[in-house]
Design a protein around this motif. Structure first.
Motif: not given
Length: 162
Positions: A39, A49, A52, A122, A124, A126, A145-146, A149
């Motif tokens: 991630c 953002e 991601s 993911t 997402r 972290w 959510a993880t 995504s």
């Protein structure tokens, strides 16, 4: 969980920022299952953002867009995602990303037994990840959510012998 990550390896790419790669294993009815979580760290100059979005582009470009569907890489030999397992180390490779990590012994044993590992990559971020914190890793990796995504891939484990 039967083991916790020994080390996290950040990897820097232009748009993605630092990437966390952690490995662990957990007991299941079919035996001990080896997992890899990848991630974005979310601490890049363009913000979480942007990281991601870059992770989503990376996964889509690799043919494994983030969605909650399992991809069996053994059935897709042209998939540009691979796992190389060496004594005491492993290497996850995707287009533009190569991450070497040091998995726990239980993870290496589980990969040896199953011949593969389950990758959760993911999009997402972290930013609060702490190496060796099994409870926090479990909570993040199993969070809805993880998982929603993430790309989910069963990766055959290659070695220098095969």
């Amino acid at each position: 969980m039967t083991s916790t990550p020994v080390e996290t390896q950040p990897v820097r790419t232009d748009d993605l920022g630092r990437l966390l790669v952690m490995s662990w294993s957990r007991e299941a009815p079919e035996g001990t299952v080896p997992y890899i979580l990848a991630c974005p760290r979310g601490d890049g100059s363009n913000g979480p953002e942007a990281e991601s979005a870059a992770a989503a582009r990376l996964l889509a470009g690799a043919g494994i867009p983030p969605k909650h569907e399992l991809v069996d890489a053994a059935l897709m030999p042209s998939l540009p995602v691979s796992l190389l397992v060496l004594p005491g180390a492993a290497v996850l490779t995707l287009p533009r990303v190569t991450a070497q990590f040091v998995p726990p012994a239980a993870w290496l044993e589980a990969v040896g037994a199953h011949g593969c590992a389950y990758l959760i990559f993911t999009t997402r971020p972290w930013p609060d990840a702490e190496p060796g914190d099994a409870e926090t890793l479990a909570a993040f990796a199993s969070d809805e959510a993880t998982l929603k995504s993430a790309a989910h891939v069963v990766l055959p484990a290659r070695s220098l012998r095969n």
